[in-house]
Design a protein around this motif. Structure first.
Motif, PDB file in Angstrom:
ATOM      1  N   PHE A 127       0.841  -1.203   0.000  1.00 33.62           N
ATOM      2  CA  PHE A 127       0.000   0.000   0.000  1.00 33.62           C
ATOM      3  C   PHE A 127       0.873   1.248   0.000  1.00 33.62           C
ATOM      4  N   THR A 128       0.487   2.229  -0.785  1.00 34.13           N
ATOM      5  CA  THR A 128       1.131   3.531  -0.683  1.00 34.13           C
ATOM      6  C   THR A 128       0.579   4.220   0.565  1.00 34.13           C
ATOM      7  N   ARG A 129       1.212   5.295   0.996  1.00 36.79           N
ATOM      8  CA  ARG A 129       0.716   6.064   2.146  1.00 36.79           C
ATOM      9  C   ARG A 129      -0.716   6.520   1.877  1.00 36.79           C
ATOM     10  N   ALA A 130      -0.963   7.007   0.654  1.00 29.97           N
ATOM     11  CA  ALA A 130      -2.303   7.490   0.300  1.00 29.97           C
ATOM     12  C   ALA A 130      -3.330   6.349   0.328  1.00 29.97           C
ATOM     13  N   GLU A 131      -2.955   5.170  -0.143  1.00 31.55           N
ATOM     14  CA  GLU A 131      -3.871   4.020  -0.114  1.00 31.55           C
ATOM     15  C   GLU A 131      -4.164   3.593   1.319  1.00 31.55           C
ATOM     16  N   PHE A 132      -3.120   3.594   2.144  1.00 32.37           N
ATOM     17  CA  PHE A 132      -3.288   3.258   3.560  1.00 32.37           C
ATOM     18  C   PHE A 132      -4.266   4.228   4.229  1.00 32.37           C
ATOM     19  N   GLU A 133      -4.069   5.515   4.036  1.00 30.80           N
ATOM     20  CA  GLU A 133      -4.955   6.522   4.631  1.00 30.80           C
ATOM     21  C   GLU A 133      -6.381   6.389   4.088  1.00 30.80           C
ATOM     22  N   GLU A 134      -6.499   6.096   2.790  1.00 30.73           N
ATOM     23  CA  GLU A 134      -7.825   5.918   2.191  1.00 30.73           C
ATOM     24  C   GLU A 134      -8.525   4.684   2.753  1.00 30.73           C
ATOM     25  N   LEU A 135      -7.790   3.612   2.956  1.00 27.91           N
ATOM     26  CA  LEU A 135      -8.372   2.400   3.545  1.00 27.91           C
ATOM     27  C   LEU A 135      -8.885   2.697   4.948  1.00 27.91           C
ATOM     28  N   ARG A 136      -8.082   3.380   5.744  1.00 26.83           N
ATOM     29  CA  ARG A 136      -8.528   3.750   7.100  1.00 26.83           C
ATOM     30  C   ARG A 136      -9.761   4.632   7.045  1.00 26.83           C
ATOM     31  N   ARG A 137      -9.753   5.603   6.134  1.00 32.03           N
ATOM     32  CA  ARG A 137     -10.901   6.503   5.997  1.00 32.03           C
ATOM     33  C   ARG A 137     -12.157   5.730   5.591  1.00 32.03           C
ATOM     34  N   LEU A 138     -12.019   4.846   4.620  1.00 31.19           N
ATOM     35  CA  LEU A 138     -13.176   4.078   4.143  1.00 31.19           C
ATOM     36  C   LEU A 138     -13.701   3.111   5.203  1.00 31.19           C
ATOM     37  N   LEU A 139     -12.807   2.481   5.938  1.00 33.31           N
ATOM     38  CA  LEU A 139     -13.258   1.596   7.017  1.00 33.31           C
ATOM     39  C   LEU A 139     -13.974   2.395   8.103  1.00 33.31           C
ATOM     40  N   GLY A 140     -13.451   3.573   8.431  1.00 37.90           N
ATOM     41  CA  GLY A 140     -14.137   4.430   9.385  1.00 37.90           C
ATOM     42  C   GLY A 140     -15.518   4.821   8.889  1.00 37.90           C
ATOM     43  N   LYS A 141     -15.631   5.158   7.617  1.00 36.84           N
ATOM     44  CA  LYS A 141     -16.917   5.495   7.025  1.00 36.84           C
ATOM     45  C   LYS A 141     -17.874   4.309   7.080  1.00 36.84           C
ATOM     46  N   PHE A 142     -17.348   3.130   6.760  1.00 36.99           N
ATOM     47  CA  PHE A 142     -18.154   1.893   6.797  1.00 36.99           C
ATOM     48  C   PHE A 142     -18.696   1.663   8.208  1.00 36.99           C
ATOM     49  N   LEU A 143     -17.862   1.953   9.220  1.00 40.77           N
ATOM     50  CA  LEU A 143     -18.254   1.759  10.614  1.00 40.77           C
ATOM     51  C   LEU A 143     -19.104   2.894  11.159  1.00 40.77           C
ATOM     52  N   GLY A 144     -19.301   3.932  10.353  1.00 41.99           N
ATOM     53  CA  GLY A 144     -20.128   5.058  10.786  1.00 41.99           C
ATOM     54  C   GLY A 144     -19.410   5.992  11.722  1.00 41.99           C
ATOM     55  N   GLU A 145     -18.100   6.037  11.643  1.00 43.86           N
ATOM     56  CA  GLU A 145     -17.309   6.913  12.538  1.00 43.86           C
ATOM     57  C   GLU A 145     -16.956   8.207  11.861  1.00 43.86           C
TER      58      GLU A 145
END
Length: 145
Positions: A127-145
């Motif tokens: 993962f690039t840094r941007a992909e890592f941050e996007e994955l965290r962001r998307l998982l947070g969104k999925f969890l409703g955070e």
């Protein structure tokens, strides 16, 4: 917007299936890495949460970690048997059980940051840094955070 329909639903490509596989893979690898500490990845969540002050009661831990109260009780029993945590009744409300790490529990908590990041990094190496941050962001969104 509905992303899944009866026609396009393929269970092995569903988000639920992929998240479960990813979680199981991580848990297995983290369990193996934590073997010398004699704890599991689920028990690690309890120990770290107590160490960081994120939770201090079985109810708070159950809610934070998404673990039902019955399983939480059994996990706390095992950690107490291992001498890693202690239970005590709250002075103001005897119905509340407070949890604290023992010295041994604190030593285990202190060792975790040296053990777990390399496991996570191994899974994130492509993962690039941007992909890592996007994955965290998307998982947070999925969890409703």
């Amino acid at each position: 917007m509905d992303h899944y329909t009866r026609k396009n639903f393929v269970h092995t490509q569903s988000i639920g299936f992929l998240l479960a596989r990813a979680r199981n893979l991580l848990a297995s690898d983290i369990d193996a890495a934590l073997k010398d500490l004699d704890i599991s990845s689920q028990q690690m969540g309890i120990i770290v949460s107590l160490s960081k002050g994120t939770a201090s009661t079985p109810f708070e831990l159950s809610k934070l970690l998404g673990i039902d109260t019955g399983l939480m009780t059994r996990m706390l029993d095992k950690l107490e048997e291992k001498g890693l945590l202690e239970r005590s009744r709250d002075d103001k409300d005897r119905r509340v059980v407070n949890l604290t790490l023992t010295r041994a529990g604190t030593r285990v908590a202190d060792a975790i940051p040296d053990i777990v990041p390399p496991v996570l990094n191994a899974h994130l190496k492509s993962f690039t840094r941007a992909e890592f941050e996007e994955l965290r962001r998307l998982l947070g969104k999925f969890l409703g955070e």
